[in-house]
Design an enzyme around this catalytic site. Structure first.
Site, PDB file in Angstrom:
ATOM      1  N   HIS A  95      13.876  12.394   4.561  1.00 13.47           N
ATOM      2  CA  HIS A  95      13.075  13.204   3.630  1.00 13.47           C
ATOM      3  C   HIS A  95      12.500  12.310   2.543  1.00 13.47           C
ATOM      4  CE1 HIS A  95      16.095  13.366   0.316  1.00 13.47           C
ATOM      5  NE2 HIS A  95      16.981  13.372   1.290  1.00 13.47           N
ATOM      6  N   ASP A 125      11.263  13.204  -0.546  1.00 10.82           N
ATOM      7  CA  ASP A 125      11.400  13.590  -1.957  1.00 10.82           C
ATOM      8  C   ASP A 125      12.683  13.018  -2.543  1.00 10.82           C
ATOM      9  OD1 ASP A 125      12.656  15.492  -0.131  1.00 10.82           O
ATOM     10  OD2 ASP A 125      13.240  16.612  -1.907  1.00 10.82           O
ATOM     11  N   ASP A 137      18.929   5.392  -0.864  1.00  8.14           N
ATOM     12  CA  ASP A 137      19.012   6.679  -0.165  1.00  8.14           C
ATOM     13  C   ASP A 137      18.050   6.614   1.019  1.00  8.14           C
ATOM     14  OD1 ASP A 137      19.586   9.271   0.466  1.00  8.14           O
ATOM     15  OD2 ASP A 137      18.727  10.163  -1.325  1.00  8.14           O
ATOM     16  N   GLU A 171      13.615  18.491   0.434  1.00  8.00           N
ATOM     17  CA  GLU A 171      15.018  18.584   0.832  1.00  8.00           C
ATOM     18  C   GLU A 171      15.910  18.813  -0.377  1.00  8.00           C
ATOM     19  OE1 GLU A 171      19.070  17.075   1.866  1.00  8.00           O
ATOM     20  OE2 GLU A 171      17.695  16.449   0.294  1.00  8.00           O
ATOM     21  N   GLU A 172      15.503  18.267  -1.532  1.00  8.76           N
ATOM     22  CA  GLU A 172      16.323  18.379  -2.736  1.00  8.76           C
ATOM     23  C   GLU A 172      16.191  19.748  -3.410  1.00  8.76           C
ATOM     24  OE1 GLU A 172      18.414  16.184  -3.338  1.00  8.76           O
ATOM     25  OE2 GLU A 172      17.709  14.267  -2.580  1.00  8.76           O
ATOM     26  N   GLU A 210      20.612   9.032   6.247  1.00  8.60           N
ATOM     27  CA  GLU A 210      21.367   9.162   5.002  1.00  8.60           C
ATOM     28  C   GLU A 210      22.252   7.921   4.821  1.00  8.60           C
ATOM     29  OE1 GLU A 210      21.274  11.200   2.601  1.00  8.60           O
ATOM     30  OE2 GLU A 210      20.500  13.127   3.283  1.00  8.60           O
TER      31      GLU A 210
END
Length: 257
Positions: A9, A11, A41, A73-74, A101
């Site tokens: 992701h 974001d 990340d 995603e956040e 991740e």
């Protein structure tokens, strides 16, 4: 033919209030390390995948590689929902998915579910000198938050999965706001509730217990004013993932692979 999907992701979480020594949104190299928001990340993973893409393309691979980048995603998982809907109707689906991740460079085959909810409390506003004629939305919200805190203690004593750093299902209130002045009973208050459920558990089952507690509060509130209410809105609900895939599948979410 089915291939391998590389997913991440794009974001990041906010940087407000953090002591960055350089612009967090500008990649900076110092002493052989790269600094920016998300470099440790998924953004580091995405950069590696895109840098390697020309070599993948020229490699005459026997099975295809799919690069799937999502967003939000956040917050509310909107990008992942779009990706899931796309894959659900795709004529050929990936055979497997590698999600970048930063799990301490270890392969992780299970993931907790993540569900977010907005809890809105509507009270009845009066001057604080007449507080018994009003309903403080802030105080009602505080009762619910206190119940959630107690619920976490129960979850700690319940099922556990030792593959996780925190081996229990978790509930968490991350943000709360409400009220207008110190001498007015708050008409409105809302808070954000998060549930991260272990594989085999459902956030909706845990939320049902919170809803049941809210139902015990509403009669006394409505006895003072019928406009009083407690409303819980779903922001997102993504299922847990175990070694064999999604263990619980809401209608709105399809399996990724």
């Amino acid at each position: 033919r089915p291939g391998l999907m590389l997913s991440g992701h794009s974001d990041v979480v906010p940087v407000a209030g953090q002591a960055w020594a350089s612009d967090p949104f500008m990649l900076t190299e110092r002493d052989g390390r790269l600094y920016a928001r998300g470099t440790a990340d998924m953004k580091g993973f995405i950069a590696c995948v895109l840098e390697a893409a020309p070599r993948f393309a020229a490699g005459r691979l026997k099975v295809p590689l799919h690069v799937a980048l999502s967003y939000n995603e956040e917050t509310n998982m909107h990008g992942m929902r779009q990706l899931a809907a796309h894959l659900a109707s795709a004529p050929v689906k990936p055979a497997a998915c590698l999600i970048g991740e930063p799990t301490s460079m270890q392969v992780v085959v299970a993931n907790k579910g993540a569900a977010g909810f907005k809890v809105k409390v509507r009270g009845h506003s009066v001057h604080s000198s007449l507080r018994d004629d009003g309903v403080s939305a802030v105080e009602v919200a505080a009762e619910i938050v206190h119940f959630v805190t107690g619920l976490q203690q129960e979850l700690r004593a319940a099922a556990r999965h030792d593959g996780f750093e925190f081996p229990h299902t978790s509930v968490h209130v991350g943000r709360i706001q409400g009220g207008t002045a110190h001498n007015i009973t708050a008409k409105d208050c809302e808070f954000l509730l998060e549930i991260r459920a272990l594989p085999g558990q459902r956030a909706t089952d845990i939320l049902a217990g919170i809803r049941a507690f809210c139902d015990t509060l509403e009669p006394a509130m409505k006895a003072i004013s019928p406009e009083c209410a407690i409303v819980i809105e779903e922001i997102f609900d993504t299922p847990a993932l175990a070694e064999r895939g999604n263990t619980y599948l809401p209608k709105a979410v399809m399996p990724l692979c």
